[in-house]
Design an enzyme around this catalytic site. Structure first.
Site, PDB file in Angstrom:
ATOM      1  N   LYS A  35     -61.932  69.377  45.874  1.00  0.00           N
ATOM      2  CA  LYS A  35     -62.891  69.589  44.783  1.00  0.00           C
ATOM      3  C   LYS A  35     -64.214  68.894  45.118  1.00  0.00           C
ATOM      4  CE  LYS A  35     -62.665  68.844  39.822  1.00  0.00           C
ATOM      5  NZ  LYS A  35     -61.942  68.156  38.750  1.00  0.00           N
ATOM      6  N   THR A 121     -62.677  61.446  24.979  1.00  0.00           N
ATOM      7  CA  THR A 121     -62.266  61.319  23.580  1.00  0.00           C
ATOM      8  C   THR A 121     -61.022  60.453  23.512  1.00  0.00           C
ATOM      9  OG1 THR A 121     -63.156  63.498  23.136  1.00  0.00           O
ATOM     10  CG2 THR A 121     -61.599  62.618  21.525  1.00  0.00           C
ATOM     11  N   GLU A 151     -68.791  62.500  23.645  1.00  0.00           N
ATOM     12  CA  GLU A 151     -69.483  63.696  24.136  1.00  0.00           C
ATOM     13  C   GLU A 151     -69.320  64.834  23.126  1.00  0.00           C
ATOM     14  OE1 GLU A 151     -71.357  64.272  27.027  1.00  0.00           O
ATOM     15  OE2 GLU A 151     -71.639  65.938  25.642  1.00  0.00           O
ATOM     16  N   PHE A 152     -70.386  65.593  22.911  1.00  0.00           N
ATOM     17  CA  PHE A 152     -70.296  66.682  21.931  1.00  0.00           C
ATOM     18  C   PHE A 152     -70.559  68.057  22.526  1.00  0.00           C
ATOM     19  CE2 PHE A 152     -71.115  62.803  19.596  1.00  0.00           C
ATOM     20  CZ  PHE A 152     -70.121  62.861  18.625  1.00  0.00           C
ATOM     21  N   LEU A 153     -70.552  68.152  23.835  1.00  0.00           N
ATOM     22  CA  LEU A 153     -70.840  69.454  24.445  1.00  0.00           C
ATOM     23  C   LEU A 153     -69.692  70.436  24.207  1.00  0.00           C
ATOM     24  CD1 LEU A 153     -69.008  69.935  27.235  1.00  0.00           C
ATOM     25  CD2 LEU A 153     -70.590  68.261  28.130  1.00  0.00           C
ATOM     26  N   LEU A 250     -68.052  79.671  10.975  1.00  0.00           N
ATOM     27  CA  LEU A 250     -67.471  80.357   9.821  1.00  0.00           C
ATOM     28  C   LEU A 250     -66.717  81.610  10.261  1.00  0.00           C
ATOM     29  CD1 LEU A 250     -70.324  80.230   7.120  1.00  0.00           C
ATOM     30  CD2 LEU A 250     -68.371  78.716   7.373  1.00  0.00           C
ATOM     31  N   CYS A 260     -59.980  70.859  23.204  1.00  0.00           N
ATOM     32  CA  CYS A 260     -60.428  69.810  22.287  1.00  0.00           C
ATOM     33  C   CYS A 260     -59.840  69.893  20.881  1.00  0.00           C
ATOM     34  CB  CYS A 260     -61.947  69.817  22.221  1.00  0.00           C
ATOM     35  SG  CYS A 260     -62.686  69.750  23.844  1.00  0.00           S
ATOM     36  N   LYS A 263     -56.007  69.491  20.519  1.00  0.00           N
ATOM     37  CA  LYS A 263     -55.601  68.131  20.911  1.00  0.00           C
ATOM     38  C   LYS A 263     -56.122  67.087  19.908  1.00  0.00           C
ATOM     39  CE  LYS A 263     -58.239  66.424  24.349  1.00  0.00           C
ATOM     40  NZ  LYS A 263     -58.970  65.204  24.069  1.00  0.00           N
ATOM     41  N   LYS A 320     -62.221  81.217  24.459  1.00  0.00           N
ATOM     42  CA  LYS A 320     -63.436  81.737  23.835  1.00  0.00           C
ATOM     43  C   LYS A 320     -64.262  82.365  24.952  1.00  0.00           C
ATOM     44  CE  LYS A 320     -66.383  77.642  24.189  1.00  0.00           C
ATOM     45  NZ  LYS A 320     -67.330  76.779  23.510  1.00  0.00           N
TER      46      LYS A 320
HETATM   47  C1  UGA Z   1     -65.542  71.682  20.916  1.00  0.00           C
HETATM   48  C2  UGA Z   1     -66.754  71.215  20.072  1.00  0.00           C
HETATM   49  O1  UGA Z   1     -67.463  72.354  19.576  1.00  0.00           O
HETATM   50  C3  UGA Z   1     -67.693  70.340  20.885  1.00  0.00           C
HETATM   51  O2  UGA Z   1     -68.729  69.833  20.048  1.00  0.00           O
HETATM   52  C4  UGA Z   1     -66.893  69.173  21.470  1.00  0.00           C
HETATM   53  O3  UGA Z   1     -67.712  68.323  22.261  1.00  0.00           O
HETATM   54  C5  UGA Z   1     -65.770  69.725  22.334  1.00  0.00           C
HETATM   55  O4  UGA Z   1     -64.920  70.538  21.507  1.00  0.00           O
HETATM   56  C6  UGA Z   1     -65.009  68.556  22.920  1.00  0.00           C
HETATM   57  O5  UGA Z   1     -64.427  67.771  22.150  1.00  0.00           O
HETATM   58  O6  UGA Z   1     -65.071  68.352  24.126  1.00  0.00           O
HETATM   59  P1  UGA Z   1     -65.157  73.677  22.676  1.00  0.00           P
HETATM   60  O7  UGA Z   1     -63.700  73.370  22.530  1.00  0.00           O
HETATM   61  O8  UGA Z   1     -65.731  73.830  24.033  1.00  0.00           O
HETATM   62  O9  UGA Z   1     -66.044  72.550  21.938  1.00  0.00           O
HETATM   63  O10 UGA Z   1     -65.440  75.066  21.948  1.00  0.00           O
HETATM   64  P2  UGA Z   1     -65.904  75.582  20.514  1.00  0.00           P
HETATM   65  O11 UGA Z   1     -67.045  76.470  20.701  1.00  0.00           O
HETATM   66  O12 UGA Z   1     -66.044  74.480  19.541  1.00  0.00           O
HETATM   67  O13 UGA Z   1     -64.656  76.489  20.106  1.00  0.00           O
HETATM   68  C7  UGA Z   1     -63.363  75.945  19.866  1.00  0.00           C
HETATM   69  C8  UGA Z   1     -62.429  77.011  19.356  1.00  0.00           C
HETATM   70  O14 UGA Z   1     -62.778  77.384  18.034  1.00  0.00           O
HETATM   71  C9  UGA Z   1     -62.445  78.304  20.161  1.00  0.00           C
HETATM   72  O15 UGA Z   1     -61.145  78.780  20.336  1.00  0.00           O
HETATM   73  C10 UGA Z   1     -63.264  79.253  19.314  1.00  0.00           C
HETATM   74  O16 UGA Z   1     -62.954  80.600  19.523  1.00  0.00           O
HETATM   75  C11 UGA Z   1     -62.865  78.791  17.929  1.00  0.00           C
HETATM   76  N1  UGA Z   1     -63.854  79.148  16.888  1.00  0.00           N
HETATM   77  C12 UGA Z   1     -65.104  78.634  16.914  1.00  0.00           C
HETATM   78  C13 UGA Z   1     -63.474  79.993  15.855  1.00  0.00           C
HETATM   79  O17 UGA Z   1     -62.319  80.475  15.786  1.00  0.00           O
HETATM   80  N2  UGA Z   1     -64.390  80.299  14.888  1.00  0.00           N
HETATM   81  C14 UGA Z   1     -65.653  79.799  14.887  1.00  0.00           C
HETATM   82  O18 UGA Z   1     -66.430  80.123  13.965  1.00  0.00           O
HETATM   83  C15 UGA Z   1     -66.014  78.949  15.943  1.00  0.00           C
END
Ligand code: UGA
Length: 436
Positions: A35, A121, A151-153, A250, A260, A263, A320
């Protein structure tokens, strides 16, 4: 200022690359030689928009380095960011073994005063333990402190989320640590919220679990919409104008996945229980999500006599769009059920196929067969039923006529509410989605 980063997953790699982009001398450490070799060439081990370009730019500028030699990276670092994984244990608690390994390596190698920053986390109180652990194992006579910097990405928008974060949370127990972290983040020009370490750790869980709750709440309302004849997309639209609620997260659907939310909801539930408290809201969120993931399969099962010998088109596998990650993806639960029921699955995903193949190798199984296609059309051709699990733009672009003309039976179960029920009906497609 020299920065070292432990772990080159989403959190570590993106942080390292972005610090280099802001002019710091950064060394990213990972245990996997292969890697590291790739990253040195500017090849990212994860699919993430814009990441490789920044890696290549900063590799060339000589500010970004990758190594497996942690001693070299840590010994004279001013700050070491820990971004290793904290996966889920069977009981729902967070596995801190990677954090422990890195902490020990840091303790045994640092030769100058250093700030250790935990980005992973971790359950509330872990930073205290990390600091004590490092002090217990220190080899050289140096001053070390631990700070929390969650981290919030989000995956798919990781670089943008880091360079343009809504805020930076820093959790420290001393003025010196606070000042150093503020200085490190100064070039980002973002709002900084400075709190105590335990509060910073809690902010991370509280944010993720709040968003997860929002999704489970919408899924719950969506299921009720189906029973009472309301439309969840209209309901969400109506809700979104209320600024106290906000327009994002929503979308009802097939339940949340990823590395994330699943977990972190379980970890907070576990943490609460450990302290003798039942976090009922989050527990409900976890329960709703678990059922939601297979809701469409259950519906389809009620409609069909059997899946055995049927060609089942699966569009989208990742948790996603915008990522190749399949961790906790609802597609996994559904594929297991479909294959066990004897279906011949033909799956298409623009980025997730490689990882999916590791979980579901192509070929015949005890019951059904697993097949991958390199186009949506091939998955749909002659299919008896289609499931949509991920909202990839190209999947969204499929026209109702595309389903009608290609499929043997135009029967579509859409877990992402991508298509118009009216248009599907008009085209002669039997269409089921969530909450409409
Ligand atoms: C999430 C958080 O959004 C980040 O802010 C955080 O830093 C990250 O976890 C982490 O802890 O590392 P992530 O898991 O990459 O990010 O993806 P999201 O875009 O939040 O989606 C999470 C899940 O929720 C996906 O399966 C998505 O399809 C679902 N989702 C999201 C829905 O079902 N409906 C929505 O309206 C939004």
């Amino acid at each position: 200022m020299k920065i070292a980063v432990a772990g080159t997953g989403y959190v570590g790699l993106v942080a390292g690359v972005c610090f280099a982009e802001k002019g710091y001398d950064v060394t990213c450490v990972d245990v996997e030689e292969k890697k590291v070799e790739l990253m040195r060439k500017g090849i990212s081990p994860i699919y993430e928009d814009g990441l490789e370009a920044l890696m290549q730019k900063n590799n060339a500028a000589g500010t970004l380095h990758f190594t497996t030699d942690y001693t070299k990276a840590y010994k004279d670092a001013d700050a070491i960011f820990i971004g290793v994984g904290t996966p889920e244990m069977p009981d729902g608690s967070a596995n801190l073994s990677y954090i422990a390994t890195v902490s020990r390596q840091i303790a045994e190698t640092i030769e100058k005063d250093c700030l250790v920053v935990v980005k992973s986390t971790v359950p509330v109180g872990t930073n205290d333990k990390v600091e004590q652990f490092i002090k217990d194992f220190l080899v050289h006579d140096v001053k070390v402190e631990v700070a929390s910097n969650p981290e919030f990405l989000a995956q798919g928008t990781a670089v943008r989320d880091t360079l343009h974060a809504a805020r930076i949370i820093i959790g420290t127990e001393s003025k010196e640590a606070e000042a150093l972290l503020k200085k490190i983040y100064e070039p980002f020009g973002l709002p900084i919220v400075s709190v105590k370490r335990r509060s910073a750790e809690m902010i991370k869980y509280a944010c993720n679990d709040f968003l997860a709750l929002k999704i489970s709440y919408m899924n719950d309302i969506a299921n009720l919409c189906e029973l009472v004849g309301a439309d969840i997309t209209d309901v969400a639209r109506g809700m979104s104008y209320d600024e106290r609620i906000g327009a994002r997260f929503l979308n009802a659907g097939i339940g949340f996945g990823g590395s994330c939310f699943p977990k972190d909801t379980k970890a907070l539930k576990f943490l609460a229980r450990e302290h003798g408290y039942q976090l009922k809201t989050v527990e409900a969120c976890v329960d709703v999500n678990l059922k939601q993931k297979t809701r469409l399969f259950e519906k389809a099962k009620d409609r069909m006599i059997t899946f055995s010998g049927l060609k089942v088109a699966v569009l989208g596998l990742t948790f996603k769009a915008g990522t190749d990650d399949l961790r906790e993806a609802p597609s996994i639960d559904n594929l297991k059920l479909l294959l066990a029921a004897g279906a011949d699955v033909y799956a298409y995903d623009p980025e997730g196929e490689e990882r999916a193949r590791q979980l579901f190798p192509e070929g015949g199984l005890e019951a059904g067969t697993m097949n991958y296609t390199d186009s949506i059309e091939k998955a749909l051709d002659g299919a008896n039923i289609c499931f949509v699990f991920t909202e990839w733009p190209e999947i969204k672009e499929v026209k109702p006529e595309g389903f009608k003309e290609r499929m043997h039976t135009p029967l579509v179960y859409d877990g992402r509410n991508l298509y118009s029920p009216e248009k599907m009906k008009a085209a002669g497609v039997e269409y089921y989605s969530i909450g409409r």
